[in-house]
Design a protein around this motif. Structure first.
Motif, PDB file in Angstrom:
ATOM      1  N   LYS A 227      11.057   3.895   6.780  1.00 13.32           N
ATOM      2  CA  LYS A 227       9.782   3.789   6.060  1.00 13.32           C
ATOM      3  C   LYS A 227       8.671   4.403   6.896  1.00 13.32           C
ATOM      4  CE  LYS A 227      10.101  -0.754   5.648  1.00 13.32           C
ATOM      5  NZ  LYS A 227       9.758  -2.141   5.266  1.00 13.32           N
ATOM      6  N   GLU A 229       4.374   4.546   6.396  1.00 15.32           N
ATOM      7  CA  GLU A 229       3.129   4.362   5.653  1.00 15.32           C
ATOM      8  C   GLU A 229       2.015   4.200   6.679  1.00 15.32           C
ATOM      9  OE1 GLU A 229       1.117   1.072   2.686  1.00 15.32           O
ATOM     10  OE2 GLU A 229       3.229   1.608   2.355  1.00 15.32           O
ATOM     11  N   LYS A 234      -2.817   8.749   1.938  1.00 16.33           N
ATOM     12  CA  LYS A 234      -2.550   8.460   0.530  1.00 16.33           C
ATOM     13  C   LYS A 234      -1.063   8.322   0.211  1.00 16.33           C
ATOM     14  CE  LYS A 234      -6.749  10.558  -1.389  1.00 16.33           C
ATOM     15  NZ  LYS A 234      -7.295  11.565  -2.331  1.00 16.33           N
ATOM     16  N   TRP A 235      -0.223   9.070   0.946  1.00 17.43           N
ATOM     17  CA  TRP A 235       1.201   9.116   0.618  1.00 17.43           C
ATOM     18  C   TRP A 235       2.043   8.440   1.696  1.00 17.43           C
ATOM     19  CZ3 TRP A 235       3.488  11.151  -3.825  1.00 17.43           C
ATOM     20  CH2 TRP A 235       2.616  11.810  -4.703  1.00 17.43           C
ATOM     21  N   ALA A 236       3.215   7.944   1.273  1.00 13.53           N
ATOM     22  CA  ALA A 236       4.156   7.289   2.181  1.00 13.53           C
ATOM     23  C   ALA A 236       5.572   7.587   1.695  1.00 13.53           C
ATOM     24  CB  ALA A 236       3.900   5.788   2.205  1.00 13.53           C
ATOM     25  N   TYR A 257       5.746   8.381  -2.331  1.00 15.54           N
ATOM     26  CA  TYR A 257       4.913   7.720  -3.340  1.00 15.54           C
ATOM     27  C   TYR A 257       3.477   7.598  -2.852  1.00 15.54           C
ATOM     28  CZ  TYR A 257       5.663   3.718  -0.244  1.00 15.54           C
ATOM     29  OH  TYR A 257       5.711   2.902   0.858  1.00 15.54           O
ATOM     30  N   GLU A 258       2.559   7.554  -3.815  1.00 22.63           N
ATOM     31  CA  GLU A 258       1.160   7.290  -3.501  1.00 22.63           C
ATOM     32  C   GLU A 258       0.981   5.788  -3.303  1.00 22.63           C
ATOM     33  OE1 GLU A 258      -2.259   9.810  -5.178  1.00 22.63           O
ATOM     34  OE2 GLU A 258      -0.793   9.767  -6.798  1.00 22.63           O
ATOM     35  N   THR A 259       0.458   5.416  -2.163  1.00 17.16           N
ATOM     36  CA  THR A 259       0.348   3.979  -1.847  1.00 17.16           C
ATOM     37  C   THR A 259      -0.547   3.241  -2.831  1.00 17.16           C
ATOM     38  OG1 THR A 259      -1.460   4.460  -0.309  1.00 17.16           O
ATOM     39  CG2 THR A 259       0.760   4.372   0.609  1.00 17.16           C
ATOM     40  N   SER A 260      -1.538   3.926  -3.398  1.00 17.17           N
ATOM     41  CA  SER A 260      -2.462   3.268  -4.328  1.00 17.17           C
ATOM     42  C   SER A 260      -1.809   2.884  -5.650  1.00 17.17           C
ATOM     43  CB  SER A 260      -3.662   4.178  -4.606  1.00 17.17           C
ATOM     44  OG  SER A 260      -3.247   5.374  -5.234  1.00 17.17           O
ATOM     45  N   LEU A 274      10.379  -0.138  -5.333  1.00 16.79           N
ATOM     46  CA  LEU A 274       8.932   0.045  -5.277  1.00 16.79           C
ATOM     47  C   LEU A 274       8.401  -0.311  -6.652  1.00 16.79           C
ATOM     48  CD1 LEU A 274       8.878   3.495  -3.448  1.00 16.79           C
ATOM     49  CD2 LEU A 274       8.109   1.317  -2.467  1.00 16.79           C
TER      50      LEU A 274
END
Length: 321
Positions: A227, A229, A234-236, A257-260, A274
């Protein structure tokens, strides 16, 4: 004498140039298809008879269709680049599987032609390399609610489209009346693959805000969870790596994926999930499989992490791959 080029003339020149770039499967680096039998008949929920599978640009799923109905070649739409192939089980499972390729040639047109599930056996082009089982596969969609996965058991109708262009191929699935728990929604899933790439961009859109829409990676033995992040990024990514292919040999799987957009991550019984925040606006993420036998394949965890970090840096810089 000078020739005056009008805006209309310029448009026609550009239009002609674009259309001159016709899609040619012999030279293509991406391809998508869905192939079904139409000259047999249904007996209960099995498709009996039929002479050949026919490729179509659009397919409306038969109400009788379920897993192993034998009406659709390799059980759903497939898409590939010159590096890797994928397929989606177009039934209640809705899982995405990986075709490991040992060649850069387009291979999907020959997959499952000689025997319905012959792609499970290694061939010159490669084979199916992921055991999805009851899991989510890689990068597909499900719903996770009250510690349970709610599949696509109840859908009023499902329509799949495929499109091939010079610079990308895509599969679009429209689910009308997907019922889970007390909610009934329409849902769109678009899968896009580009030349020379391992990843698929997955664009999803729900008609109603509901909790629990999720994606993820199926758990396999002998793997390490990876992982990354970072704060203010913005991305992880979420990934796994190890001897987890059906061969068995080394395979990496990942989701960017975009964390938001994510409400929470869940270590479920069968999958690393997720869970998206409830939304009606379109959400995009990326998933991929990296098999050691692919052309110029990634052959170690260190190489895989280096690849992931490079793509993550690009995403955080440009917002897209």
């Amino acid at each position: 004498m000078k020739t005056k080029i009008t805006i209309a003339t310029l448009f026609l020149l550009v239009f002609s140039t674009v259309n001159a770039q016709k899609y040619d499967i012999k030279t293509a680096k991406t391809y998508a298809e869905i192939s079904a039998k139409t000259d047999g008949k249904w007996e209960n929920r099995k498709y009996i008879g039929g002479t050949v599978f026919k490729n179509v640009n659009q397919l409306k799923l038969s109400p009788e269709h379920t897993d192993h109905s034998f009406d659709i070649r390799y059980e759903g739409p497939g898409w590939e680049s010159n590096k890797v192939g994928y397929r989606l089980y177009l039934d209640w499972r809705n899982a995405i599987d990986i075709f490991g390729k040992k060649t850069e040639a387009i291979i999907l047109p020959e997959v499952g032609q000689d025997n319905f599930d012959s792609y499970h056996e290694m061939s010159d082009w490669g084979s199916d390399i992921l055991k999805a089982g009851k899991g989510i596969g890689i990068g597909s969609i499900d719903r996770y609610l009250d510690n349970k996965k709610l599949h696509f058991y109840e859908v009023d109708s499902t329509i799949a489209n495929v499109e091939n262009k010079v610079k990308q191929s895509s599969v679009k699935i429209r689910y009308y009346g997907w019922k889970t728990a007390s909610d009934k929604i329409d849902f769109t899933s678009e899968l896009i693959i580009k030349p020379d790439q391992l990843y698929t961009e997955h664009k999803i859109k729900a008609s109603k805000e509901i909790k629990g829409i999720c994606t993820g990676i199926v758990k396999q033995k002998n793997t390490e969870l990876l992982k990354k992040e970072s704060k203010n990024k913005k991305w992880a990514y979420l990934a796994t790596y190890g001897i987890q292919s059906l061969v068995p040999d080394k395979l990496g799987m990942a989701i960017f994926y975009e964390t938001s957009t994510i409400e929470n991550a869940v270590d479920a019984e069968l999958d690393y999930l997720l869970v998206f925040k409830p939304a009606t606006k379109a959400i995009s993420f990326y998933f991929l499989g990296a098999w050691e036998q692919q052309p110029d394949g990634i052959k170690s965890q260190d190489e895989f992490v280096k690849y992931l970090n490079e793509k993550l840096e690009l995403l955080n810089k440009k917002g897209k791959l």
